[in-house]
Scaffold this motif. Structure first.
Motif, PDB file in Angstrom:
ATOM      1  N   MET A   1     -12.173  -3.368 -37.991  1.00 23.40           N
ATOM      2  CA  MET A   1     -10.980  -2.561 -38.765  1.00 23.40           C
ATOM      3  C   MET A   1      -9.930  -3.302 -38.387  1.00 23.40           C
ATOM      4  N   LEU A   2      -9.048  -3.804 -39.385  1.00 19.37           N
ATOM      5  CA  LEU A   2      -7.757  -4.705 -39.184  1.00 19.37           C
ATOM      6  C   LEU A   2      -6.665  -3.644 -39.361  1.00 19.37           C
ATOM      7  N   LEU A   3      -5.884  -3.370 -38.301  1.00 22.45           N
ATOM      8  CA  LEU A   3      -4.673  -2.463 -38.343  1.00 22.45           C
ATOM      9  C   LEU A   3      -3.731  -3.427 -37.811  1.00 22.45           C
ATOM     10  N   THR A   4      -3.228  -4.218 -38.433  1.00 19.28           N
ATOM     11  CA  THR A   4      -2.322  -5.167 -37.648  1.00 19.28           C
ATOM     12  C   THR A   4      -0.866  -4.656 -37.160  1.00 19.28           C
ATOM     13  N   GLY A   5      -0.580  -3.391 -37.794  1.00 19.68           N
ATOM     14  CA  GLY A   5       0.600  -2.559 -37.390  1.00 19.68           C
ATOM     15  C   GLY A   5       0.365  -2.156 -35.692  1.00 19.68           C
ATOM     16  N   LEU A   6      -0.836  -2.007 -35.537  1.00 15.25           N
ATOM     17  CA  LEU A   6      -1.313  -1.476 -34.223  1.00 15.25           C
ATOM     18  C   LEU A   6      -1.574  -2.801 -33.232  1.00 15.25           C
ATOM     19  N   ARG A   7      -1.770  -3.677 -33.734  1.00 13.85           N
ATOM     20  CA  ARG A   7      -2.224  -4.949 -32.804  1.00 13.85           C
ATOM     21  C   ARG A   7      -0.931  -5.047 -31.751  1.00 13.85           C
ATOM     22  N   GLY A   8      -1.526  -5.372 -30.632  1.00 16.40           N
ATOM     23  CA  GLY A   8      -0.892  -5.627 -29.373  1.00 16.40           C
ATOM     24  C   GLY A   8      -0.568  -4.250 -28.548  1.00 16.40           C
ATOM     25  N   PHE A   9      -1.021  -3.180 -29.091  1.00 15.92           N
ATOM     26  CA  PHE A   9      -0.413  -1.879 -28.484  1.00 15.92           C
ATOM     27  C   PHE A   9      -1.653  -1.377 -27.609  1.00 15.92           C
ATOM     28  N   ARG A  10      -2.940  -1.991 -27.381  1.00 11.39           N
ATOM     29  CA  ARG A  10      -3.750  -1.834 -26.676  1.00 11.39           C
ATOM     30  C   ARG A  10      -4.544  -0.577 -26.924  1.00 11.39           C
ATOM     31  N   VAL A  11      -4.653  -0.314 -28.205  1.00 10.88           N
ATOM     32  CA  VAL A  11      -5.476   0.951 -28.789  1.00 10.88           C
ATOM     33  C   VAL A  11      -6.633   0.598 -28.724  1.00 10.88           C
ATOM     34  N   GLY A  12      -7.180  -0.474 -29.211  1.00 13.29           N
ATOM     35  CA  GLY A  12      -8.638  -0.784 -28.888  1.00 13.29           C
ATOM     36  C   GLY A  12      -9.075  -0.839 -27.452  1.00 13.29           C
ATOM     37  N   THR A  13      -8.352  -1.237 -26.688  1.00  9.50           N
ATOM     38  CA  THR A  13      -8.498  -1.373 -25.109  1.00  9.50           C
ATOM     39  C   THR A  13      -8.762   0.043 -24.742  1.00  9.50           C
ATOM     40  N   TYR A  14      -7.736   0.648 -25.112  1.00 10.47           N
ATOM     41  CA  TYR A  14      -7.966   2.252 -24.397  1.00 10.47           C
ATOM     42  C   TYR A  14      -9.097   2.917 -25.154  1.00 10.47           C
ATOM     43  N   LEU A  15      -9.526   2.840 -26.374  1.00  6.11           N
ATOM     44  CA  LEU A  15     -10.677   3.371 -26.839  1.00  6.11           C
ATOM     45  C   LEU A  15     -11.946   2.963 -26.228  1.00  6.11           C
ATOM     46  N   MET A  16     -12.025   1.650 -26.018  1.00  6.42           N
ATOM     47  CA  MET A  16     -13.282   0.951 -25.361  1.00  6.42           C
ATOM     48  C   MET A  16     -13.373   1.447 -23.942  1.00  6.42           C
ATOM     49  N   ALA A  17     -12.154   1.437 -23.330  1.00  6.52           N
ATOM     50  CA  ALA A  17     -12.288   2.017 -22.014  1.00  6.52           C
ATOM     51  C   ALA A  17     -12.813   3.655 -21.782  1.00  6.52           C
ATOM     52  N   GLU A  18     -12.499   4.231 -22.715  1.00  2.00           N
ATOM     53  CA  GLU A  18     -13.144   5.710 -22.860  1.00  2.00           C
ATOM     54  C   GLU A  18     -14.519   5.732 -23.236  1.00  2.00           C
ATOM     55  N   ILE A  19     -14.994   4.590 -23.921  1.00  2.00           N
ATOM     56  CA  ILE A  19     -16.553   4.561 -24.306  1.00  2.00           C
ATOM     57  C   ILE A  19     -17.118   4.099 -23.048  1.00  2.00           C
ATOM     58  N   VAL A  20     -16.474   3.199 -22.378  1.00  2.36           N
ATOM     59  CA  VAL A  20     -17.252   2.707 -21.156  1.00  2.36           C
ATOM     60  C   VAL A  20     -17.231   3.520 -20.055  1.00  2.36           C
ATOM     61  N   THR A  21     -16.140   4.588 -19.910  1.00  2.00           N
ATOM     62  CA  THR A  21     -16.163   5.642 -18.870  1.00  2.00           C
ATOM     63  C   THR A  21     -17.287   6.632 -19.196  1.00  2.00           C
ATOM     64  N   TRP A  22     -17.357   6.975 -20.516  1.00  2.00           N
ATOM     65  CA  TRP A  22     -18.690   7.893 -20.854  1.00  2.00           C
ATOM     66  C   TRP A  22     -19.982   7.264 -20.764  1.00  2.00           C
ATOM     67  N   SER A  23     -20.128   5.946 -21.030  1.00  2.00           N
ATOM     68  CA  SER A  23     -21.334   5.565 -20.888  1.00  2.00           C
ATOM     69  C   SER A  23     -21.803   5.319 -19.432  1.00  2.00           C
ATOM     70  N   ARG A  24     -20.986   5.226 -18.684  1.00  3.62           N
ATOM     71  CA  ARG A  24     -21.358   5.029 -17.243  1.00  3.62           C
ATOM     72  C   ARG A  24     -21.830   6.152 -16.333  1.00  3.62           C
ATOM     73  N   GLN A  25     -21.901   7.319 -17.244  1.00  5.90           N
ATOM     74  CA  GLN A  25     -22.470   8.618 -16.796  1.00  5.90           C
ATOM     75  C   GLN A  25     -24.028   8.124 -16.879  1.00  5.90           C
ATOM     76  N   TRP A  26     -24.648   7.299 -17.300  1.00  6.53           N
ATOM     77  CA  TRP A  26     -25.963   6.892 -17.339  1.00  6.53           C
ATOM     78  C   TRP A  26     -25.839   5.531 -16.879  1.00  6.53           C
ATOM     79  N   PRO A  27     -25.969   5.281 -15.492  1.00  2.41           N
ATOM     80  CA  PRO A  27     -25.904   3.942 -15.262  1.00  2.41           C
ATOM     81  C   PRO A  27     -27.082   3.095 -15.465  1.00  2.41           C
ATOM     82  N   LEU A  28     -28.218   3.545 -15.493  1.00  5.71           N
ATOM     83  CA  LEU A  28     -29.418   2.611 -15.897  1.00  5.71           C
ATOM     84  C   LEU A  28     -29.719   2.410 -17.201  1.00  5.71           C
ATOM     85  N   VAL A  29     -28.716   2.716 -18.000  1.00  4.19           N
ATOM     86  CA  VAL A  29     -29.267   2.586 -19.550  1.00  4.19           C
ATOM     87  C   VAL A  29     -28.793   1.319 -19.889  1.00  4.19           C
TER      88      VAL A  29
END
Length: 176
Positions: A1-29
């Motif tokens: 998704m291209l939202l150029t107005g939000l580029r550089g505000f680290r929104v994608g990094t924040y969302l991916m960090a939340e996904i990674v934190t959630w996924s680490r509940q199952w370390p062997l997956v």
């Protein structure tokens, strides 16, 4: 998704960090493979720097890629990895510089306080505007009464009334 107005505000990094934190509940997956498209790498794509941005994005989560050996739409695929090997340290440092996490109810209370503060700041100008409108309506309804009132209550008008006869008297004396 291209939202150029939000580029550089680290929104994608924040969302991916939340996904990674959630996924680490199952370390062997096993983490699903990520495939990188040549579309991000072609000259001029997304202002010409998307490949660098994209690669840095994935690297901050510990995801590594193997270049594709075949001629296809896919230029690289992520290496095999388990959820326990994903990291968020670099990503969290990056997004925390720009994004402030806040409980939704706390945010709503904060917004309500700001609105009340702005409402208080608007009360005086609103009162002044209401007074001015009423005054204008009164002047329009009774213009002669307003003019007479201004004449009677204006000290400059009284001074003028005193100065004009004196000036007339002086002028009369000079002419004779």
């Amino acid at each position: 998704m291209l939202l150029t107005g939000l580029r550089g505000f680290r929104v994608g990094t924040y969302l991916m960090a939340e996904i990674v934190t959630w996924s680490r509940q199952w370390p062997l997956v096993e983490v699903m493979k990520i495939e990188l498209s040549w579309q991000d790498e072609k000259l001029g794509a997304h202002n010409g720097n998307n490949k660098v941005r994209r690669d840095r994005f994935y690297e901050q989560f510990g995801i590594e890629f193997i270049p594709s050996e075949t001629e296809s739409q896919i230029t690289a695929r992520s290496k095999y990895m388990l959820a326990e090997n994903l990291t968020t340290d670099d990503a969290e440092h990056a997004w925390r510089l720009i994004i402030c996490e806040m409980n939704a109810s706390d945010w709503l209370v904060d917004q309500q306080l700001k609105l009340e503060e702005q409402g208080g700041q608007l009360a005086k100008p609103k009162l002044k505007a209401t007074f001015s409108e009423k005054r204008r309506d009164l002047i329009e309804a009774h213009p002669f009464r307003y003019a007479a009132h201004r004449l009677v209550t204006n000290p400059i008008a009284w001074i003028s009334l005193a100065v004009v006869p004196a000036a007339f008297h002086l002028a009369k004396g000079v002419i004779s």
